[in-house]
Scaffold this motif. Structure first.
Motif, short mmCIF file in Angstrom:
data_model
loop_
_atom_site.label_atom_id
_atom_site.label_comp_id
_atom_site.label_asym_id
_atom_site.label_seq_id
_atom_site.Cartn_x
_atom_site.Cartn_y
_atom_site.Cartn_z
N PHE A 30 0.86 -1.19 0.00
CA PHE A 30 0.00 0.00 0.00
C PHE A 30 0.89 1.24 0.00
CE2 PHE A 30 0.18 -1.45 4.47
CZ PHE A 30 0.80 -0.37 5.06
N ASP A 31 0.29 2.40 -0.32
CA ASP A 31 1.03 3.65 -0.30
C ASP A 31 1.42 3.98 1.13
OD1 ASP A 31 0.91 4.15 -3.05
OD2 ASP A 31 -1.11 5.00 -2.88
N ASP A 32 2.54 4.70 1.30
CA ASP A 32 2.97 5.09 2.64
C ASP A 32 1.87 5.86 3.34
OD1 ASP A 32 5.32 3.94 1.88
OD2 ASP A 32 6.50 5.78 1.91
N ALA A 33 1.66 5.55 4.61
CA ALA A 33 0.60 6.19 5.39
C ALA A 33 1.23 7.06 6.47
CB ALA A 33 -0.30 5.14 6.00
N HIS A 34 0.68 8.26 6.66
CA HIS A 34 1.15 9.20 7.66
C HIS A 34 0.10 9.29 8.76
CE1 HIS A 34 3.11 12.69 9.37
NE2 HIS A 34 1.93 13.29 9.40
N ILE A 35 0.51 9.05 10.00
CA ILE A 35 -0.40 9.14 11.15
C ILE A 35 0.05 10.36 11.96
CG2 ILE A 35 -1.35 7.95 13.15
CD1 ILE A 35 -0.37 5.32 11.83
N PRO A 36 -0.73 11.45 11.91
CA PRO A 36 -0.33 12.67 12.62
C PRO A 36 -0.33 12.48 14.14
CG PRO A 36 -2.10 13.11 11.06
CD PRO A 36 -1.97 11.63 11.16
N LYS A 37 0.48 13.29 14.82
CA LYS A 37 0.55 13.26 16.28
C LYS A 37 -0.84 13.52 16.85
CE LYS A 37 2.74 15.61 20.14
NZ LYS A 37 3.69 16.64 20.55
N GLY A 38 -1.23 12.73 17.83
CA GLY A 38 -2.54 12.86 18.44
C GLY A 38 -3.60 11.97 17.80
N ALA A 86 -1.95 -7.01 -5.53
CA ALA A 86 -1.17 -7.72 -4.53
C ALA A 86 -1.32 -9.23 -4.73
CB ALA A 86 -1.63 -7.33 -3.12
N LYS A 87 -0.25 -9.95 -4.54
CA LYS A 87 -0.22 -11.39 -4.81
C LYS A 87 -0.98 -12.15 -3.72
CE LYS A 87 2.94 -15.21 -5.51
NZ LYS A 87 4.32 -15.65 -5.44
N PRO A 88 -2.04 -12.88 -4.10
CA PRO A 88 -2.80 -13.66 -3.11
C PRO A 88 -1.90 -14.72 -2.45
CG PRO A 88 -4.03 -13.48 -5.15
CD PRO A 88 -2.65 -12.95 -5.43
N GLY A 89 -2.04 -14.84 -1.14
CA GLY A 89 -1.25 -15.79 -0.38
C GLY A 89 0.10 -15.27 0.07
N ALA A 90 0.50 -14.08 -0.40
CA ALA A 90 1.80 -13.52 -0.03
C ALA A 90 1.71 -12.82 1.33
CB ALA A 90 2.27 -12.52 -1.09
#
Length: 182
Positions: free
Chosen positions: A75-83, A95-99
């Motif tokens: 998945f694309d990089d995810a940013h979780i802001p402070k708080g 995405a490869k099934p089973g991977a």
């Protein structure tokens, strides 16, 4: 004749020591590296841990006092802001099934990893009217082998058995050589 017996015993002992020394060092090296990078001051998780390609996962952190990021090849990089404790991310449809993909969470200077497994099949936009069978997942490979779980007590016990065997072989070889000379 005595020289052949001694040479055979010596060769057998050297082979046994070589094989056990490499196994013991591999076990110790594996123990020193096992999951130390996942001990963090913050908690992290991917929900659900198994998802179909194209599905949505929730990436959560607990106790992170700064901005956090979650990265993976699925998945694309995810940013979780402070708080904020969580964000959603869409798994790539190809995405490869089973991977199994590694998800890396970073909070400040600390990092931790967990796994995300891609289930077989694709998500459907409408419910199916017939019951579906159980989902078959592939084998989770690469997480250890026959050396997993060895500790110093087991290595010491194995070494004591080898030393005892070598001592017995030496004793019997010395005793037999005296019997044949009379």
């Amino acid at each position: 004749m005595r020289a052949i017996r001694v040479a055979s015993a010596t060769l057998l002992a050297a082979t046994a020591l070589t094989l056990t020394a490499s196994a013991a060092s591999a076990a110790v090296a594996d123990d020193g590296d096992s999951n130390d990078h996942n001990i963090t001051s913050f908690g992290f998780r991917v929900t659900p841990s198994t998802i179909a390609a194209g599905g949505q996962v929730t990436l959560s952190v607990d106790g992170c006092e700064s901005d956090a990021t979650a990265t993976s090849g699925v998945f694309d990089d995810a940013h979780i802001p402070k708080g904020q404790q969580s964000v959603s991310a869409m798994v790539f449809p190809d995405a490869k099934p089973g991977a199994m993909y590694e998800v890396t969470f970073r909070c400040g200077e600390e990092t931790g990893t967990t796994d995300l497994t891609i289930a077989t099949g694709r998500p459907t936009s409408h419910p199916t009217s017939h019951p579906t069978g159980p989902t078959h997942h592939g084998v989770k490979a690469g997480v250890g082998g026959s050396f997993g779980g060895l500790d110093l007590h087991e290595i010491a016990l194995g070494g004591a058995l080898i030393v005892g065997t070598l001592g017995t072989a030496y004793y019997r070889t010395r005793r037999r050589s005296g019997d044949g000379n009379s």
